[in-house]
Design a protein around this motif. Structure first.
Motif, PDB file in Angstrom:
ATOM      1  N   PHE A 212      10.463 -67.921  40.215  1.00 54.33           N
ATOM      2  CA  PHE A 212      10.767 -66.504  40.421  1.00 54.33           C
ATOM      3  C   PHE A 212      12.129 -66.181  39.819  1.00 54.33           C
ATOM      4  CE2 PHE A 212      12.582 -68.782  43.947  1.00 54.33           C
ATOM      5  CZ  PHE A 212      13.770 -68.133  44.217  1.00 54.33           C
ATOM      6  N   SER A 213      12.410 -64.895  39.714  1.00 56.30           N
ATOM      7  CA  SER A 213      13.662 -64.434  39.114  1.00 56.30           C
ATOM      8  C   SER A 213      14.456 -63.628  40.145  1.00 56.30           C
ATOM      9  CB  SER A 213      13.377 -63.584  37.887  1.00 56.30           C
ATOM     10  OG  SER A 213      14.581 -63.091  37.333  1.00 56.30           O
ATOM     11  N   MET A 214      15.729 -63.939  40.260  1.00 59.82           N
ATOM     12  CA  MET A 214      16.650 -63.192  41.127  1.00 59.82           C
ATOM     13  C   MET A 214      17.503 -62.273  40.253  1.00 59.82           C
ATOM     14  SD  MET A 214      17.950 -66.212  43.693  1.00 59.82           S
ATOM     15  CE  MET A 214      17.826 -67.521  42.471  1.00 59.82           C
ATOM     16  N   GLU A 215      17.636 -61.020  40.662  1.00 54.97           N
ATOM     17  CA  GLU A 215      18.428 -60.049  39.916  1.00 54.97           C
ATOM     18  C   GLU A 215      19.744 -59.808  40.647  1.00 54.97           C
ATOM     19  OE1 GLU A 215      18.251 -55.393  38.385  1.00 54.97           O
ATOM     20  OE2 GLU A 215      16.401 -56.437  38.985  1.00 54.97           O
ATOM     21  N   VAL A 216      20.855 -60.005  39.939  1.00 59.04           N
ATOM     22  CA  VAL A 216      22.188 -59.854  40.503  1.00 59.04           C
ATOM     23  C   VAL A 216      22.891 -58.706  39.793  1.00 59.04           C
ATOM     24  CG1 VAL A 216      24.371 -60.979  41.047  1.00 59.04           C
ATOM     25  CG2 VAL A 216      22.255 -62.333  40.932  1.00 59.04           C
ATOM     26  N   LEU A 217      23.406 -57.745  40.564  1.00 52.77           N
ATOM     27  CA  LEU A 217      24.141 -56.600  40.030  1.00 52.77           C
ATOM     28  C   LEU A 217      25.614 -56.757  40.367  1.00 52.77           C
ATOM     29  CD1 LEU A 217      24.358 -53.781  38.727  1.00 52.77           C
ATOM     30  CD2 LEU A 217      23.800 -52.810  40.979  1.00 52.77           C
ATOM     31  N   LEU A 218      26.469 -56.781  39.346  1.00 50.48           N
ATOM     32  CA  LEU A 218      27.910 -56.896  39.505  1.00 50.48           C
ATOM     33  C   LEU A 218      28.584 -55.620  39.020  1.00 50.48           C
ATOM     34  CD1 LEU A 218      28.563 -60.511  38.123  1.00 50.48           C
ATOM     35  CD2 LEU A 218      27.940 -59.830  40.449  1.00 50.48           C
ATOM     36  N   ASN A 219      29.731 -55.315  39.613  1.00 53.65           N
ATOM     37  CA  ASN A 219      30.545 -54.182  39.180  1.00 53.65           C
ATOM     38  C   ASN A 219      31.977 -54.664  39.039  1.00 53.65           C
ATOM     39  OD1 ASN A 219      31.359 -51.653  38.476  1.00 53.65           O
ATOM     40  ND2 ASN A 219      30.960 -50.694  40.459  1.00 53.65           N
ATOM     41  N   SER A 220      32.661 -54.209  37.990  1.00 52.50           N
ATOM     42  CA  SER A 220      33.991 -54.728  37.712  1.00 52.50           C
ATOM     43  C   SER A 220      34.907 -53.608  37.246  1.00 52.50           C
ATOM     44  CB  SER A 220      33.923 -55.826  36.645  1.00 52.50           C
ATOM     45  OG  SER A 220      35.214 -56.309  36.334  1.00 52.50           O
ATOM     46  N   THR A 221      36.192 -53.772  37.553  1.00 51.60           N
ATOM     47  CA  THR A 221      37.202 -52.821  37.089  1.00 51.60           C
ATOM     48  C   THR A 221      37.929 -53.326  35.849  1.00 51.60           C
ATOM     49  OG1 THR A 221      38.896 -53.803  38.511  1.00 51.60           O
ATOM     50  CG2 THR A 221      37.589 -52.015  39.458  1.00 51.60           C
ATOM     51  N   TYR A 222      37.555 -54.522  35.356  1.00 51.67           N
ATOM     52  CA  TYR A 222      38.226 -55.095  34.177  1.00 51.67           C
ATOM     53  C   TYR A 222      37.299 -56.131  33.541  1.00 51.67           C
ATOM     54  CZ  TYR A 222      39.197 -59.287  36.971  1.00 51.67           C
ATOM     55  OH  TYR A 222      39.068 -60.427  37.722  1.00 51.67           O
ATOM     56  N   ASN A 223      37.612 -56.525  32.361  1.00 52.93           N
ATOM     57  CA  ASN A 223      36.862 -57.570  31.669  1.00 52.93           C
ATOM     58  C   ASN A 223      37.318 -58.928  32.188  1.00 52.93           C
ATOM     59  OD1 ASN A 223      35.642 -55.575  30.112  1.00 52.93           O
ATOM     60  ND2 ASN A 223      37.210 -55.723  28.515  1.00 52.93           N
ATOM     61  N   ALA A 224      36.354 -59.740  32.588  1.00 51.69           N
ATOM     62  CA  ALA A 224      36.720 -61.015  33.200  1.00 51.69           C
ATOM     63  C   ALA A 224      35.634 -62.041  32.947  1.00 51.69           C
ATOM     64  CB  ALA A 224      36.933 -60.829  34.704  1.00 51.69           C
ATOM     65  N   SER A 225      35.973 -63.282  33.215  1.00 53.52           N
ATOM     66  CA  SER A 225      35.019 -64.384  33.145  1.00 53.52           C
ATOM     67  C   SER A 225      35.110 -65.184  34.427  1.00 53.52           C
ATOM     68  CB  SER A 225      35.321 -65.281  31.938  1.00 53.52           C
ATOM     69  OG  SER A 225      36.614 -65.851  32.066  1.00 53.52           O
ATOM     70  N   GLY A 226      34.023 -65.841  34.778  1.00 55.89           N
ATOM     71  CA  GLY A 226      34.015 -66.609  36.009  1.00 55.89           C
ATOM     72  C   GLY A 226      32.696 -67.321  36.197  1.00 55.89           C
ATOM     73  N   GLU A 227      32.396 -67.637  37.465  1.00 54.41           N
ATOM     74  CA  GLU A 227      31.223 -68.447  37.787  1.00 54.41           C
ATOM     75  C   GLU A 227      30.375 -67.739  38.837  1.00 54.41           C
ATOM     76  OE1 GLU A 227      30.991 -73.138  37.877  1.00 54.41           O
ATOM     77  OE2 GLU A 227      31.662 -72.365  39.823  1.00 54.41           O
ATOM     78  N   LEU A 228      29.079 -67.769  38.651  1.00 54.74           N
ATOM     79  CA  LEU A 228      28.106 -67.218  39.591  1.00 54.74           C
ATOM     80  C   LEU A 228      27.356 -68.374  40.236  1.00 54.74           C
ATOM     81  CD1 LEU A 228      26.411 -64.910  40.859  1.00 54.74           C
ATOM     82  CD2 LEU A 228      24.981 -64.985  38.806  1.00 54.74           C
ATOM     83  N   ARG A 229      27.353 -68.414  41.553  1.00 59.24           N
ATOM     84  CA  ARG A 229      26.684 -69.489  42.275  1.00 59.24           C
ATOM     85  C   ARG A 229      25.569 -68.906  43.147  1.00 59.24           C
ATOM     86  NH1 ARG A 229      31.975 -72.932  44.419  1.00 59.24           N
ATOM     87  NH2 ARG A 229      32.933 -73.215  42.340  1.00 59.24           N
ATOM     88  N   ILE A 230      24.456 -69.637  43.258  1.00 55.84           N
ATOM     89  CA  ILE A 230      23.307 -69.209  44.033  1.00 55.84           C
ATOM     90  C   ILE A 230      23.063 -70.242  45.141  1.00 55.84           C
ATOM     91  CG2 ILE A 230      20.866 -68.578  43.999  1.00 55.84           C
ATOM     92  CD1 ILE A 230      22.629 -66.678  42.439  1.00 55.84           C
ATOM     93  N   TYR A 231      22.836 -69.740  46.376  1.00 59.00           N
ATOM     94  CA  TYR A 231      22.593 -70.606  47.524  1.00 59.00           C
ATOM     95  C   TYR A 231      21.234 -70.260  48.142  1.00 59.00           C
ATOM     96  CZ  TYR A 231      27.634 -71.459  47.251  1.00 59.00           C
ATOM     97  OH  TYR A 231      28.896 -71.788  46.825  1.00 59.00           O
ATOM     98  N   GLU A 232      20.490 -71.301  48.535  1.00 54.50           N
ATOM     99  CA  GLU A 232      19.280 -71.129  49.339  1.00 54.50           C
ATOM    100  C   GLU A 232      19.604 -71.602  50.750  1.00 54.50           C
ATOM    101  OE1 GLU A 232      14.651 -72.147  48.666  1.00 54.50           O
ATOM    102  OE2 GLU A 232      15.939 -73.895  48.996  1.00 54.50           O
ATOM    103  N   ASP A 233      19.530 -70.654  51.690  1.00 56.29           N
ATOM    104  CA  ASP A 233      20.045 -70.899  53.041  1.00 56.29           C
ATOM    105  C   ASP A 233      21.535 -71.268  52.898  1.00 56.29           C
ATOM    106  OD1 ASP A 233      17.565 -70.286  54.169  1.00 56.29           O
ATOM    107  OD2 ASP A 233      16.859 -72.335  53.860  1.00 56.29           O
ATOM    108  N   GLU A 243      30.292 -63.852  31.794  1.00 57.12           N
ATOM    109  CA  GLU A 243      31.320 -62.934  31.324  1.00 57.12           C
ATOM    110  C   GLU A 243      30.939 -61.540  31.802  1.00 57.12           C
ATOM    111  OE1 GLU A 243      34.037 -63.760  29.631  1.00 57.12           O
ATOM    112  OE2 GLU A 243      33.509 -65.893  29.445  1.00 57.12           O
ATOM    113  N   VAL A 244      31.909 -60.801  32.368  1.00 52.36           N
ATOM    114  CA  VAL A 244      31.642 -59.444  32.846  1.00 52.36           C
ATOM    115  C   VAL A 244      32.549 -58.472  32.113  1.00 52.36           C
ATOM    116  CG1 VAL A 244      30.927 -60.206  35.144  1.00 52.36           C
ATOM    117  CG2 VAL A 244      33.310 -59.597  34.742  1.00 52.36           C
ATOM    118  N   SER A 245      32.062 -57.274  31.907  1.00 53.79           N
ATOM    119  CA  SER A 245      32.842 -56.199  31.300  1.00 53.79           C
ATOM    120  C   SER A 245      33.064 -55.107  32.338  1.00 53.79           C
ATOM    121  CB  SER A 245      32.125 -55.645  30.069  1.00 53.79           C
ATOM    122  OG  SER A 245      30.830 -55.168  30.433  1.00 53.79           O
ATOM    123  N   LYS A 246      33.966 -54.208  32.063  1.00 54.92           N
ATOM    124  CA  LYS A 246      34.275 -53.139  32.999  1.00 54.92           C
ATOM    125  C   LYS A 246      33.041 -52.276  33.219  1.00 54.92           C
ATOM    126  CE  LYS A 246      37.700 -49.532  33.881  1.00 54.92           C
ATOM    127  NZ  LYS A 246      38.907 -48.825  33.376  1.00 54.92           N
ATOM    128  N   GLY A 247      32.723 -52.010  34.489  1.00 50.68           N
ATOM    129  CA  GLY A 247      31.534 -51.244  34.824  1.00 50.68           C
ATOM    130  C   GLY A 247      30.462 -52.143  35.418  1.00 50.68           C
TER     131      GLY A 247
END
Length: 977
Positions: A212-233, A243-247
């Motif tokens: 299956f596919s999980m959809e993640v919506l992020l919002n940002s006030t600046y351009n940044a990079s980082g890590e996204l982690r997913i947990y089951e229970d 990488e995220v951009s503003k908006g």
């Protein structure tokens, strides 16, 4: 200053009141003179006061001051409240002497910092508010209640306008109707670097092994990079660099549904430069269909091999854990179809976990089975626990068999460190222990701090209520000194003559003084007295307590979770009654097998022992012992099913059972019977967070929709809320619930159309995300504040002009003063005075003259001029008095003539207005001073004047007679008129 009347029409009562008072004054002959005038005056004032009171007489004062209430937004989006406090203080310095101010802080709800007062040149913002929400409507409403009277009332709102609870616009319309203007001070938002997880979306239902596919919506006030982690229970299942951009930014993450059950997935980000962590995670629920899953909790490691092998053969997934690893989140229990306790002591299961298991069975249909052993059922301390509540058997053995008499003394630490919830748990533990004992048992309770204090002197139990009330009254205070308490308890125990004698020592501290405990333990062993000890927390003297328990042939317990204390105390009381364990061979009898009949149709193997219990009234006993005690019992508990097997499954008592060829199939069927009985849910649940409230919407096929539907909501910590759902249309229901903090929640639907609620659907879950307070601002708050000011007739203030708050003309207002109570109090006091004037026999004429004396006083010169005239009048009165009494020493008056017969008065003579003389008594009587003065030229009796009666003179009645005679004559004349 002025007066006004709320009901001026009542003043018309003054007219009839004046007429009635006038007629009463004219017709009242009982009083006269000053007394009559005083009584009439009091009655007149009383009636006047009452009429004024019912007509609503109020005084009022016209004021031209300003009333200002500051409303400070203290939510987290505002940042530091110091700048708000400083601005408020600067504006207060410009207020007038009579201007009054108040201060309100608001978060989720408003709180008063300062009531309306003319005092204050500044204020501190330290009231406790929920800063995770912005509820401007609540703050404005509270501020509007602080104003006094009608006049120049104004609210000053300091906020960024980013409200997420309530509606300040709707409150603004109410304030406008009340004539209250709102000035606004827009607070600029904080310019920070922030990345937030706005949403995580998963399919509602999955199958085991499905990708299956999980959809993640992020919002940002600046351009940044980082890590996204997913947990089951609570288990991490993946991470990726992003990488995220503003908006707004959307990402799709792939997953695999591995295990069946209800699962919670969580997405969490870790971004470089992110300054806010409150909005870095989001979660969602999904249900995975597949083979059933069972959780086995084993009391002894490796003892569940027989159970696991049997379930594996039935294609049932099994997970085995010790009791210490039981989850602390209610949602995790929903991942299992059934839970098995295999010889688990209640002292190793926290009270919170017990409550969650009971809720999972009752509300979400999870099955539960308890397997016996020396640490299970009553021997495990489950008396009056949530686990016992869910089981079909109870732990009491009333009326079953002869149990040795017991003498038990509880030695309880009540020092200051035991205060609060810990002390309450200890008292509950002691009370449960007492409830387990029988009337012939002896119990004592000694609490200690620096010295021992006997809460209950050792006695035969008899009336449990009195002992329980005494235990409930224990309060914590003082230090810790163990030795005197144990020594005192041992001394009392020596006088107890029961078959078994036992002490339970419980403390969370270390003794203040060192003592020789070996003498005490040696005496206990010699007298066959045992003692168990309970060490609570890391600060307790664990070495001492363990050594005491071992030396006194008892048991030692170390407790980190205080909620296990009740189970420990109950277990200790049960362990002393060895008859709870029946260890003799027997073959169970099939009693009421129902649909399990085919499992036992060819007979059952024998057992060597079991733990005695008592079946509950509605339980189904399938197998029983010769006693008879239940060996296998089952029942329906709420939405779930539970089974009790009172023997073991490790082989100690059940060797023949675990080697029985049908054992695996039989155990599998027992466990399967506990699985949830409902199919896939026909209901679709959607939620919408609105501040601290969650709006529920449940939809289903309208043709099968029940008339009444309710939802049971269970939070992560086990707290429950029941929500009555409203049917807005066929198949559509809505409801609301209050949520104090975000988290994962389980939801169970119940059909309440019939007399008994019925489980309507499989349990599901929903997630309340972090507060919208932490979402990235949309920038519409300033516009909303300006609209509020325009709506109410207020102004938009500026940060550089705090003096503008009071820079305006004040509107005059009236402050009313209610005089109702003073008027009624005065009327009551005058009414008492009126009664006194009419009923008390006092010299009212003299009192009146004394009161009027200051009014009749003349100037000093006039008094000196009239002094001679006054002396002359006094001499004249003296002469008339001497003439009336027949002479005076100075006037040459002769004494009266021969003594006359004394007058005799009776009822007949008074009726005729005359009097008779009695022989031998002088005619001159004691009432002579009341006679009128003799006319000019008259002679006294005996000197040529009138003679007394009986001596040829005129009768006294014809001469005027005595004062009584004259009074009777006046009365007769009045009657003739």
């Amino acid at each position: 200053m002025g007066v006004q009347f709320n009901e001026p029409g009542w003043l018309l009562l003054l007219i009839p009141a004046a007429v009635l008072l006038y007629r009463a004054y004219r017709s009242d002959y009982r009083l006269s003179g000053f007394r009559k005038k005083l009584a009439f005056g009091l009655r007149t004032v009383i009636i006047l006061l009452l009429i004024l009171a019912i007509s609503g007489l109020h005084g009022f004062t016209v004021l031209q001051d300003k009333q200002v209430v500051y409303v400070a937004d203290r939510s987290d989006s505002m940042g530091d409240a110091a700048r708000l406090q400083q601005w408020i203080g600067e504006s207060m310095k410009t207020k007038g002497e009579k201007d009054r101010i108040a201060v309100v802080s608001t978060g989720l709800e408003g709180a008063v910092e300062q009531k309306l007062s003319a005092q204050g040149s500044g204020t501190s913002l330290n009231a406790s508010v929920a800063e995770s929400f912005t509820g401007l409507e609540s703050g404005l409403q509270l501020a509007s209640y602080l104003f006094e009277g009608k006049g120049d009332a104004r609210i000053v709102l300091l906020s960024d306008g980013e409200e997420n609870v309530g509606s300040m616009a709707s409150m603004g319309r109410l304030l406008k109707d009340r004539g209250i203007a709102v000035d606004v001070l827009p607070v600029p938002g904080q310019d920070i670097q922030d990345v937030s997880v706005e949403e995580l979306k998963l399919p509602d239902k999955l199958y085991q092994g499905e990708a299956f596919s999980m959809e993640v919506l992020l919002n940002s006030t600046y351009n940044a990079s980082g890590e996204l982690r997913i947990y089951e229970d609570s288990r991490e299942i993946g991470r990726q660099r992003i990488e995220v951009s503003k908006g707004e930014n959307r990402y799709a993450v792939q997953g695999l549904a591995k295990s069946p059950g209800l699962h919670r997935y969580r997405a969490e980000i870790f971004m470089d430069g992110d300054t806010s962590s409150a909005n870095n995670a989001a979660a969602d629920f999904t249900r995975v269909d597949g083979p059933p899953r069972v959780l086995i909790v084993e009391g002894e490691e490796g003892s569940s091999g027989n159970i696991k092998a049997a379930l594996d053969s039935g294609m049932i997934a099994v997970e085995v854990i010790p009791p210490e690893l039981l989850p602390l989140e209610a949602a995790k229990y929903a991942a299992y179809d059934s839970i098995i306790f295999n010889n688990v002591s209640g002292s190793r299961v926290g009270g919170r976990q017990m409550e969650m298991i009971e809720q999972s069975v009752r509300s979400f249909g999870t099955g539960f089975m308890m397997v016996g052993g020396e640490d299970s059922f009553g021997m495990g301390g489950y008396f009056k626990t949530p686990i016992e509540k869910a089981l079909p058997v109870s732990m009491e053995l009333e009326g079953k068999r002869e149990i040795p008499s017991l003498g038990l003394i509880l030695v309880i630490d009540r020092s200051g460190s035991m205060s609060g919830a810990k002390m309450e748990l200890v008292k509950e533990s002691a009370m449960r222990t007492v409830e387990l004992l029988r009337a012939k048992d002896t119990v004592g309770v000694v609490a200690f701090d620096d010295r021992p204090w006997w809460v209950v002197e050792p006695r035969e139990l008899g009336d449990k209520k009195e002992v329980l009330e005494a235990i409930q009254g224990i309060q914590s205070s003082g230090g810790t000194n163990i030795y005197p308490a144990v020594a005192d308890a041992l001394e009392q125990m020596l006088d107890i003559t029961t078959q078994r004698r036992h002490l339970i020592l419980m403390t969370d501290g270390q003794s203040a003084l060192g003592s020789n405990y070996s003498e005490l333990t040696d005496q206990m062993v010699a007298e066959k007295i045992t003692m168990s000890s309970v060490a609570v927390g890391m600060d307790s003297d664990q070495v001492l307590l363990q050594s005491l328990a071992e030396a006194a042939k008892g048991r030692y317990y170390f407790v980190e979770d205080e909620t296990t204390l009740p189970a420990i105390f109950s277990r200790e009381a049960v362990l002393l009654a060895k008859s709870y364990i029946v260890d003799k061979p027997f073959i169970p009898a099939v009693q009421n097998a129902g649909d399990w009949g085919p499992l036992f149709a060819e007979g059952v193997p024998g057992l060597l022992g079991y733990v005695a219990t008592t079946p509950k009234s509605t339980a189904q006993v399938v197998l029983s012992s010769p006693e008879p005690d239940p060996i296998l019992a089952r029942w329906q508990y709420g939405s779930g099913r539970t089974v009790a097997w009172s023997s073991d499954l490790s082989g100690k008592w059940s060797k023949a059972w675990v080697s029985w060829p049908k054992f695996a199939d039989t155990l599998t069927e027992l466990v399967k019977w506990t699985f949830p009985q409902f199919e896939a849910s026909p209901y679709e649940v959607s939620t919408e967070a609105a501040g601290s409230r969650v709006n529920l919407q449940i939809t289903t096929d309208g043709s099968s929709a029940p008339e009444k539907l309710s939802a049971m909501i269970t939070g992560e910590e086990g707290q429950e809320q029941q929500v009555e759902l409203v049917q807005e249309a066929p198949g559509r229901y809505t409801g609301q619930l209050d949520i104090s903090k975000p988290g994962a929640f389980l939801l169970s639907l119940s059909d309440d159309s019939g007399e008994t609620p019925v489980q309507a659907a499989a349990g599901t879950g929903f997630v309340v995300p972090y507060s919208p307070e932490y979402k990235i601002s949309t920038g519409v708050g300033a516009e909303a504040l300006q609209q509020l000011a325009e709506l109410t007739g207020g102004r938009v203030l500026k940060w550089e002009e705090p003096a503008a708050v009071f820079d305006r003309e004040a509107v005059s207002r009236q402050v009313l003063h209610d005089w109702s109570y003073p008027l009624l109090a005065a009327a009551l006091l005058l009414w008492v005075a009126d009664i006194a004037v009419r009923r008390l026999a006092l010299p009212w004429a003299a009192i009146g003259a004394w009161l009027a004396r200051p009014l009749r006083r003349q100037p000093a010169a006039a008094a000196e001029a009239g002094r001679d005239a006054g002396l002359g009048r006094l001499a004249a009165r003296k002469a008339r008095a001497a003439s009336f009494y027949g002479g005076s020493r100075s006037g040459g008056m002769k004494p009266p003539g021969p003594a006359a017969e004394p007058a005799r008065s009776d009822a007949g003579s008074e009726g005729r207005g005359g009097s008779a003389a009695a022989p031998g008594v002088p005619a001159q009587r004691r009432d002579a001073p009341l006679r009128e003065p003799a006319p000019a030229g008259a002679k006294p009796a005996g000197q040529g004047g009138a003679k007394p009666a009986g001596q040829g003179g005129v009768p006294p009645a014809e001469q005027g007679g005595t004062s009584m005679d004259r009074l009777l004559q006046a009365k007769s004349r009045t009657r003739r008129k």
